[in-house]
Design a protein around this motif. Structure first.
Motif, short mmCIF file in Angstrom:
data_model
loop_
_atom_site.label_atom_id
_atom_site.label_comp_id
_atom_site.label_asym_id
_atom_site.label_seq_id
_atom_site.Cartn_x
_atom_site.Cartn_y
_atom_site.Cartn_z
N PRO A 173 9.03 61.27 60.70
CA PRO A 173 8.59 60.72 59.51
C PRO A 173 8.90 59.15 59.60
O PRO A 173 10.00 58.74 60.28
N GLU A 174 8.17 58.25 58.74
CA GLU A 174 8.35 56.99 58.63
C GLU A 174 9.77 56.61 58.11
O GLU A 174 10.17 57.30 57.19
N ILE A 175 10.10 55.44 58.39
CA ILE A 175 11.56 54.87 57.83
C ILE A 175 11.32 53.63 57.05
O ILE A 175 10.52 52.92 57.44
N PHE A 176 11.99 53.53 55.93
CA PHE A 176 11.93 52.26 55.28
C PHE A 176 12.95 51.37 56.02
O PHE A 176 13.88 51.49 55.90
N ARG A 177 12.28 50.20 56.48
CA ARG A 177 13.35 49.23 56.91
C ARG A 177 13.07 47.79 56.43
O ARG A 177 12.08 47.55 56.06
N PRO A 178 14.16 46.89 56.28
CA PRO A 178 14.12 45.81 55.47
C PRO A 178 12.97 44.87 56.49
O PRO A 178 13.30 44.91 57.81
N GLN A 179 12.18 43.91 56.11
CA GLN A 179 11.29 43.26 56.52
C GLN A 179 11.59 41.76 56.45
O GLN A 179 11.58 41.27 55.28
N PRO A 180 12.14 41.04 57.48
CA PRO A 180 12.62 39.86 57.21
C PRO A 180 11.53 38.79 56.80
O PRO A 180 10.25 38.82 57.32
N GLY A 181 11.69 38.08 55.77
CA GLY A 181 10.66 37.01 55.21
C GLY A 181 9.68 37.62 54.28
O GLY A 181 8.87 36.77 53.48
N ILE A 182 9.90 38.90 54.01
CA ILE A 182 9.23 39.59 53.06
C ILE A 182 9.80 39.75 51.66
O ILE A 182 10.78 40.32 51.59
N HIS A 183 9.38 38.78 50.61
CA HIS A 183 10.00 38.71 49.36
C HIS A 183 9.04 39.42 48.20
O HIS A 183 7.96 39.20 48.36
N LYS A 184 9.73 39.83 46.99
CA LYS A 184 9.03 40.03 46.07
C LYS A 184 9.53 39.54 44.91
O LYS A 184 10.86 39.75 44.82
N VAL A 185 8.93 39.14 43.57
CA VAL A 185 9.33 38.82 42.34
C VAL A 185 9.39 40.26 41.62
O VAL A 185 8.42 40.96 41.68
N ILE A 186 10.30 40.47 40.91
CA ILE A 186 10.51 41.65 39.89
C ILE A 186 10.28 41.18 38.68
O ILE A 186 10.98 40.18 38.03
N TYR A 187 9.24 41.80 37.75
CA TYR A 187 9.12 41.33 36.28
C TYR A 187 8.60 42.60 35.48
O TYR A 187 7.84 43.28 36.17
N GLU A 188 9.25 43.11 34.59
CA GLU A 188 8.85 44.13 33.62
C GLU A 188 9.15 43.86 32.32
O GLU A 188 10.17 43.26 31.97
N LEU A 189 8.07 43.96 31.28
CA LEU A 189 8.33 43.81 30.06
C LEU A 189 7.77 44.87 29.16
O LEU A 189 6.67 45.52 29.25
N THR A 190 8.59 45.50 28.22
CA THR A 190 8.37 46.64 27.54
C THR A 190 8.58 46.35 26.08
O THR A 190 9.94 45.73 25.88
N VAL A 191 7.76 46.65 25.12
CA VAL A 191 7.84 46.39 23.78
C VAL A 191 7.22 47.46 23.07
O VAL A 191 6.36 48.22 23.43
N GLY A 192 7.86 48.26 22.18
CA GLY A 192 7.52 49.48 21.58
C GLY A 192 8.09 49.42 19.93
O GLY A 192 9.05 48.88 19.43
N VAL A 193 7.50 50.46 19.47
CA VAL A 193 7.49 50.63 18.06
C VAL A 193 7.60 52.32 18.05
O VAL A 193 6.77 52.97 18.50
N VAL A 194 8.62 52.78 17.03
CA VAL A 194 8.84 54.21 16.97
C VAL A 194 8.86 54.26 15.46
O VAL A 194 9.76 53.73 14.70
N TYR A 195 8.15 55.60 14.97
CA TYR A 195 8.33 55.84 13.62
C TYR A 195 9.00 57.32 13.63
O TYR A 195 8.71 58.21 14.42
N THR A 196 10.06 57.47 12.64
CA THR A 196 10.74 58.53 12.86
C THR A 196 10.70 59.54 11.48
O THR A 196 10.82 58.65 10.42
N TRP A 197 10.40 60.75 11.45
CA TRP A 197 10.64 61.68 10.23
C TRP A 197 11.17 62.79 10.72
O TRP A 197 11.13 63.41 11.75
N LYS A 198 11.66 63.40 9.31
CA LYS A 198 12.41 64.76 9.60
C LYS A 198 11.25 65.98 9.37
O LYS A 198 10.48 65.71 8.60
#
Length: 162
Positions: free
Chosen positions: A131-156
């Motif tokens: 099976p294939e192996i995950f290996r570090p790749q020299p010079g391959i870079h990635k930007v990480i960005y995540e944005l989550t915005v949410g609304v919740v309504y609660t009732w009993k």
């Protein structure tokens, strides 16, 4: 190529037959980074004027890994342990900021993550044909960005019955 051809089916392939690689963090149970890494996390949480606030800084150093091929090209476990012995290592640095607040039965929240991956892990064929192996790749870079915005309504439930 149409959008329908890129919809993922249950065999982890794109509709055009191209194999879809699952990120290694999606393949591990328990500790999400798997083997051959060191991770550091500094976390902070507090409440200001009714707003719950949190932030963290995470730094991860990873070497090669494979959930399906634990000994990589070795046919069996040796009498030694290796940690971060690859010539190139992946480095991930990220900052996460989150906030949540409530007003009556409403809850509002947001989560922002920014960072980068340097020498990103990618799949490579194993030398022994396994099976294939995950290996570090020299010079391959990635930007990480995540944005989550949410609304919740609660009732009993008992309020609904009245």
């Amino acid at each position: 190529m149409s959008l329908a051809e890129f919809i993922v089916d249950d065999r982890h392939e794109l509709k055009d037959g191209t194999p879809m690689t699952l990120e290694y963090v999606e393949n591990y149970i328990g500790y999400k980074y798997g083997e051959n890494n060191i991770a550091f996390l500094v976390d902070y949480a507090n409440t200001f004027a009714g707003v719950q606030f949190g932030a963290n800084l995470e730094y991860v150093i990873s070497g090669s890994k494979s959930p399906a091929n634990p000994w990589h090209e070795d046919t069996e476990a040796g009498d030694y342990t290796v940690l971060l012995d690859d010539a190139v290592l992946e480095h991930t640095l990220s900052v996460r900021v989150r906030a949540s607040w409530s007003w009556r039965k409403w809850g509002f929240y947001s989560n922002l993550r920014l960072g980068g991956v340097f020498n990103q892990l990618d799949l490579e064929a194993a030398g022994d044909g396994g099976p294939e192996i995950f290996r570090p790749q020299p010079g391959i870079h990635k930007v990480i960005y995540e944005l989550t915005v949410g609304v919740v309504y609660t009732w009993k439930i008992d309020e609904v019955r009245r």
